[in-house]
Scaffold this motif. Sequence first.
Motif, short mmCIF file in Angstrom:
data_model
loop_
_atom_site.label_atom_id
_atom_site.label_comp_id
_atom_site.label_asym_id
_atom_site.label_seq_id
_atom_site.Cartn_x
_atom_site.Cartn_y
_atom_site.Cartn_z
N LEU A 114 119.10 35.40 5.60
CA LEU A 114 119.19 36.57 4.73
C LEU A 114 118.23 36.52 3.57
CD1 LEU A 114 123.05 36.69 4.51
CD2 LEU A 114 121.53 37.55 6.28
N LYS A 158 114.87 45.33 2.03
CA LYS A 158 115.93 45.05 3.00
C LYS A 158 115.41 44.60 4.36
CE LYS A 158 119.57 48.07 1.20
NZ LYS A 158 120.54 49.15 1.55
N ARG A 182 114.62 41.41 10.64
CA ARG A 182 115.94 41.20 10.04
C ARG A 182 116.15 42.28 8.98
NH1 ARG A 182 115.25 37.69 5.90
NH2 ARG A 182 115.00 39.69 4.85
N THR A 241 118.84 43.70 6.03
CA THR A 241 120.02 43.44 5.20
C THR A 241 120.93 44.67 5.23
OG1 THR A 241 118.74 41.97 3.77
CG2 THR A 241 120.85 42.78 2.94
N LYS A 253 125.23 43.95 1.15
CA LYS A 253 125.10 42.94 0.12
C LYS A 253 126.12 43.20 -0.98
CE LYS A 253 121.45 45.22 -2.59
NZ LYS A 253 120.12 45.04 -3.21
N ARG A 268 125.64 38.28 1.76
CA ARG A 268 124.80 39.15 2.56
C ARG A 268 125.24 39.13 4.03
NH1 ARG A 268 123.47 40.12 -1.97
NH2 ARG A 268 121.38 40.34 -2.85
N ALA A 270 123.32 40.44 7.67
CA ALA A 270 122.06 40.97 8.19
C ALA A 270 121.98 40.81 9.70
CB ALA A 270 120.88 40.27 7.54
#
Length: 303
Positions: A15, A78, A117, A119, A122, A131, A133
């Motif tokens: 993350l 993100k 990846r 996110t 959060k 987090r 993800a």
Amino acid sequence: MRNNNLGVPVLVGTLLLTGVSAVQAAPNTFNTALPVAEGQYLWREQLVLRERSDKGPMDRDVSVQALGSVLGYGVTSKFAVFGVVPYFFNKELDVTTPTGRVERGTNGFGDISLFGRYTLYKKDFTGSTFRIAPVFGLTAPTGDDNDSDRFGELPRPLQVGDGAWEGFGGVITSYQTLQYQMDAQLLYRENGRHDGFAQGDETRFDASLQYRIWPRSLEGVSGTPGFTYALLESNLVHRERNEIGGGADANSGGTQWLLAPGLQYITRRWVVEGTLQLPVAEDSNGDAIQDDYIVRVGFRRNF
């Protein structure tokens, strides 16, 4: 990074814990997507030394020495993308045959993996952050999959490439405080078929705890060049049987559990790290080859 080629678990994203470019503590055995702020890069190199063997009549011993090179880029705050290029200094098989002990091997670049990846969630607290993800990617058949030696074409698991397109996806969570960090990953890899061979699909659950051991307290700390973390990581992996032609290979696949103690030294831009993965329990199918140990040492840098 791919388990078949590098002999190590797929290196997938962890993350983005902060929006700054400073590096963070993070797992060593199951990630490459380390904190990458928007517009920033991550460079990582990891040397992997893996020894495997079986107790069957062929008495196989497999040694792998490989280097995994990773470059990541923070597209937004993100979303980050990553590329992984494995290079095998040596993939060597020692096996007993009717004519005696035989050594076979190869080297070269393996199959390249690309993944992203995002996110998804959060939550920041006082002195900590959490987090979630998802990660998704594919592996391209860029490595040599038909290398030969004086005995003929090498067996498929010994090739540096699979010759097939493969996809993987999963989810990663992370909880970080000033003293420690915990990460967990659930990942599934669907392996493709090439020339009558398909490696068994893989499901894995990984977890990691990184705990700061120096300095033990941050009170009064001023001008400390870096921080030392102790790591303990767990890798639970289930692999389906390989398929050869129209049938399954009875001596492949199974479930294994590994534990990996290690250390990390962290500065604002650099991390030097190492772990030793050891099998705790293995339930292999037939005479499937098993891990003896895996050593990982390397560094990473944000810029």
